[in-house]
Design an enzyme around this catalytic site. Structure first.
Site, PDB file in Angstrom:
ATOM      1  CE1 TYR A   1     -16.488  12.091 -14.749  1.00 30.70           C
ATOM      2  CE2 TYR A   1     -15.140  12.245 -12.768  1.00 30.70           C
ATOM      3  CZ  TYR A   1     -15.945  11.511 -13.622  1.00 30.70           C
ATOM      4  OH  TYR A   1     -16.195  10.193 -13.334  1.00 30.70           O
TER       5      TYR A   1
ATOM      6  CG  ASP B   1      -8.985  16.414 -14.704  1.00 27.58           C
ATOM      7  OD1 ASP B   1      -8.279  15.817 -15.552  1.00 27.58           O
ATOM      8  OD2 ASP B   1     -10.003  15.910 -14.204  1.00 27.58           O
TER       9      ASP B   1
ATOM     10  NE  ARG C   1      -1.784   1.802   3.582  1.00 31.27           N
ATOM     11  CZ  ARG C   1      -1.488   1.100   4.663  1.00 31.27           C
ATOM     12  NH1 ARG C   1      -2.001  -0.110   4.843  1.00 31.27           N
ATOM     13  NH2 ARG C   1      -0.677   1.581   5.584  1.00 31.27           N
TER      14      ARG C   1
ATOM     15  CE  LYS D   1     -12.184   8.574 -18.362  1.00 31.36           C
ATOM     16  NZ  LYS D   1     -12.006   8.444 -16.899  1.00 31.36           N
TER      17      LYS D   1
END
Length: 405
Positions: free
Chosen positions: A121, A193, A69, A218
């Protein structure tokens, strides 16, 4: 329009190839930055380190990895690669783009204020309004192409200016340098972004932004087969703060997802060239089509921020939206009757996708509010893939004809 070249490659003192990767052009860094053949086996590709924990030589003494992690060698290679591509010094990867966005908001305190674009978004809007408002984080949504409106929205308690450029789905282009300056005048961070543009076309840190957010799902992944997010910065202290929340909250990606994104970044430049080429030709075709009322694409000279996009970006991207000159039902027919385009809500893969915001991603917004924001009934968003552009045109033409029947 600039190309992607940097200054002439530096020559290493010892003549080795690795020494000048950092100064190489982005196409070269996409393949090599942060990655070297495995020293034990010589494997060319970054290994998938499928581990949860790592052996320590003594309590608290380890090779740099202790628990996955906190850190994983495959993830480290991806983070180094992304930092190089975005002109940053540090990168942190997450299990999704929203995991990355959430971590930016973790940096803020109760009572802080955020200024964000009014067409961000939907997931960003949702987390700001439906999650963080209950923790006394207030957000003002404004038209971020209007710099005066952004200045007017700033408060003493403003801690973050959140920017998308180009925006989703109206493809507005925001002036990163100007918005970063406004944020810094108010002692706030500026986060951008950069998902639509990717670092191949635009590098916000070079324009003064403090944080770059990416949805690795993406274009960087590029094949619609993985989910991920990233934050890139050029400040060690800010990276340390982000790293604390990355580890504490635990929204970290697995090694296989990191491997898939590393595979994707290697071909990012060649894919983006084709995405941009196809999108530009398709946008021009749609702009001249009798069934299309308006096209939203920064590469068109009619776009209100075309000149800014030409200065700030290296090309205009693979995303565009257009208004079908018809009813909501007719626009629904268009997006439902394509064969090459796939009706879906994501973007950035090699395949072309099509969606109708009014009936899909923005259906929950009251019609009057949606129309006021420019999201018309006939608005259609497409992620232009790398298929032959003539097939894309023919597919849309057939769908238009079906809708008119």
């Amino acid at each position: 329009m600039s190309d992607h070249a940097t200054d002439d490659d530096a020559t290493a003192a010892d003549g080795t190839e690795d020494a000048h990767i950092e100064d190489a052009r982005i196409e070269t860094r996409a393949i090599h930055a942060g990655q070297e053949p495995d020293p034990e086996t010589g494997a060319l590709m970054t290994p998938i380190h499928a581990n949860s924990t790592y052996k320590q030589s003594a309590p608290g003494e380890h090779t740099g990895y202790e628990y996955s992690r906190t850190g994983d060698p495959t993830r480290s290679d991806l983070e180094a690669n992304l930092a190089s591509l975005e002109s940053g010094s540090h990168a942190r990867c997450f299990s999704s783009g929203m995991g990355a966005i959430n971590t930016v908001l973790n940096l803020l305190d109760a009572g802080d204020h955020v200024v964000a674009g009014n067409d961000v978004y939907g997931g960003t809007h949702r987390i700001l309004t439906q999650v963080y408002e209950q923790y006394d984080l207030d957000t003002t949504f404004v038209d971020t192409t209007d710099l005066d409106a952004v200045r007017d929205a700033m408060r003493e308690e403003t801690a973050l200016v959140w920017v998308e450029t180009p925006t989703n789905p109206l493809m507005n282009v925001n002036d990163i340098a100007a918005l970063a300056e406004i944020a810094h005048e108010g002692d706030a961070l500026c986060a951008v972004d950069n998902t639509f543009a990717t670092p191949y076309l635009q590098r916000p840190l070079e324009h003064g932004a403090d944080i770059v957010a990416q949805s690795l799902t993406k274009y960087l992944g590029g094949h619609s087969d993985t989910i991920g997010g990233a934050l890139i910065v050029d400040d060690a202290d800010l990276d340390e703060r982000i790293g604390f929340y990355q580890n504490a909250v635990g929204a970290t990606p697995g090694p296989f997802d990191c491997f898939l994104v590393l595979r994707g970044t290697k071909t990012l430049p060649v894919r983006m060239d084709r995405h941009c080429e196809n999108a530009a030709e398709l946008a021009a075709w749609l702009d001249a089509h009798e069934d299309v009322a308006r096209v939203y694409y920064p590469g068109l000279e009619s776009h209100p921020e075309h000149e800014l996009a030409a200065e700030q970006m290296d090309d205009f991207g693979g995303m565009l939206s257009f208004e079908f000159d018809g009813t909501l039902a007719e626009a629904s027919t268009v997006v439902s009757e394509t064969d090459v385009f796939t009706l879906a809500e994501s973007l950035g893969g090699v395949e072309s996708l099509i969606e109708q915001p009014a009936a899909m991603t923005h259906a929950a917004i009251p019609r009057e509010e949606r129309l006021a924001a420019g999201l018309t009934d006939g608005l259609i968003r497409v992620s232009v893939g790398v298929e032959h552009v003539d097939d894309l045109k023919a597919d849309l033409q057939a769908a238009f004809e079906t809708a008119r029947q």
